[in-house]
Design an enzyme around this catalytic site. Structure first.
Site, PDB file in Angstrom:
ATOM      1  N   MET A  33       0.848  -1.199   0.000  1.00 13.80           N
ATOM      2  CA  MET A  33       0.000   0.000   0.000  1.00 13.80           C
ATOM      3  C   MET A  33       0.884   1.249   0.000  1.00 13.80           C
ATOM      4  O   MET A  33       1.071   1.913   1.022  1.00 13.80           O
ATOM      5  CB  MET A  33      -0.930  -0.029   1.214  1.00 13.80           C
ATOM      6  CG  MET A  33      -1.780  -1.292   1.301  1.00 13.80           C
ATOM      7  SD  MET A  33      -2.898  -1.314   2.713  1.00 13.80           S
ATOM      8  CE  MET A  33      -1.723  -1.355   4.071  1.00 13.80           C
ATOM      9  N   ASP A  34       1.393   1.587  -1.166  1.00 13.46           N
ATOM     10  CA  ASP A  34       2.377   2.659  -1.289  1.00 13.46           C
ATOM     11  C   ASP A  34       1.699   3.972  -1.699  1.00 13.46           C
ATOM     12  O   ASP A  34       0.807   3.975  -2.550  1.00 13.46           O
ATOM     13  CB  ASP A  34       3.422   2.270  -2.338  1.00 13.46           C
ATOM     14  CG  ASP A  34       4.647   3.146  -2.284  1.00 13.46           C
ATOM     15  OD1 ASP A  34       4.836   3.855  -1.275  1.00 13.46           O
ATOM     16  OD2 ASP A  34       5.423   3.121  -3.259  1.00 13.46           O
ATOM     17  N   GLY A  35       2.131   5.065  -1.090  1.00 13.53           N
ATOM     18  CA  GLY A  35       1.672   6.385  -1.528  1.00 13.53           C
ATOM     19  C   GLY A  35       0.876   7.170  -0.519  1.00 13.53           C
ATOM     20  O   GLY A  35       0.401   8.273  -0.834  1.00 13.53           O
ATOM     21  N   THR A 217       0.991  -0.093  -5.417  1.00  9.36           N
ATOM     22  CA  THR A 217       0.446   1.137  -5.972  1.00  9.36           C
ATOM     23  C   THR A 217       1.524   2.206  -6.104  1.00  9.36           C
ATOM     24  O   THR A 217       2.651   2.028  -5.650  1.00  9.36           O
ATOM     25  CB  THR A 217      -0.695   1.654  -5.092  1.00  9.36           C
ATOM     26  OG1 THR A 217      -0.242   1.741  -3.732  1.00  9.36           O
ATOM     27  CG2 THR A 217      -1.895   0.707  -5.141  1.00  9.36           C
TER      28      THR A 217
END
Length: 284
Positions: A33-35, A217
């Protein structure tokens, strides 16, 4: 009007899932779950990224469970994240405990779908109150038999593999001492040697199948020390949206991409299995 719109949207969503079900469906999807921080920085609202990310997670979990995805694994907090600013780490820990308490409520998505929740990682690195909440949460869902949600916290794949090696070696040493209380034999037998199966039995993910898809992501293509052992035949996808922006259309597109690659992935798996069996026969 809102209720009518929600009902219509639910019907369209189920129709979409019915269409996707005509193709091969993944059994296990893992998410990096990047960002979240970049999402907050874009909006000049510090501290909102992780909360927006949690809302996105609940939506994605609902979509996965409605599609029949049995296993979902998320990379929530790396051991490397402890190197961030102390106030940021503390804020993340506080938010984690808050959201765990929310998910333990009767009206949560965990209760709605009968989800069994596992936390994977070196949990001894966590603060005591967070670890106790995690242990309580896992106990409360341990009898659930429907979807499985694995949350990787204080996790890296390096730490997981190291842990599995240490446990396997300790087990072999114990068994050898039982057979030879007066000292080790000079020659090791086959059962004295640590095997791949031994290591895999001590991985944090031992109770889950390998992921079919890993989605990271924000367009990043790095695995960042996540499920390295388990991803040999996994399709890696890097959609551009930041995690809080990841939506149903992005997930549906990911499923379609997996279905397009399914035949190729299965061919590679079969080829690898044949090679492995040949190697075993030669050793015998």
């Amino acid at each position: 009007m809102t209720t009518i719109f929600e009902s219509f949207y639910c019907i369209l969503r189920r129709l979409l899932f019915s269409i996707l079900a005509f193709g091969p469906m993944p059994n296990h999807i893992a998410f990096i779950m990047d960002g979240n921080r970049r999402y907050a920085n874009r909006r000049m609202e510090q501290g909102t990224g992780h909360r927006a990310g949690f809302s996105a997670l609940i939506s994605v979990l609902r979509y996965c469970y409605e599609m029949g995805v049995k296993y979902v694994t998320i990379y929530a907090f790396s051991i490397e994240n402890f190197k961030r600013k102390p106030e940021e780490v503390q804020s993340t820990m506080n938010l984690m405990k808050e959201k765990i308490d929310e998910l333990m409520q009767k009206q949560s998505i965990v209760s709605e779908y009968g989800v069994r929740v596992n936390f994977l990682g070196n949990l001894n690195l966590l603060e005591n109150d967070v670890r106790l909440s995690i242990e309580k949460f896992m106990r409360s869902t341990s009898n659930n038999t429907e979807p499985v949600l694995s949350i990787c916290v204080a996790y890296t794949s390096t730490d997981e593999i190291t842990h599995a090696i240490e446990k396997s070696c300790c087990e072999k040493k114990h068994l050898m001492l039982q057979k030879n209380p007066n000292g080790f034999q000079n020659v090791l037998t086959g059962e004295d040697i640590v095997s791949v199966d031994d290591l895999e039995s001590y991985l944090y993910t031992a109770s889950c199948p390998d992921p079919d898809i890993i989605i990271r992501t924000s367009g990043e293509t790095r695995l960042s020390n996540f499920l390295l052992w388990q991803s040999s035949f996994t399709q890696l996808q890097s959609p551009a949206p930041l995690w809080p922006e990841f939506s149903l259309r992005h997930l549906a597109w990911a499923i379609l991409q997996y279905q397009r690659a399914f035949s190729y992935l299965e061919k590679i798996k079969r080829s690898k299995n044949v090679t492995t069996m040949d190697s075993i026969k030669k050793r015998q």
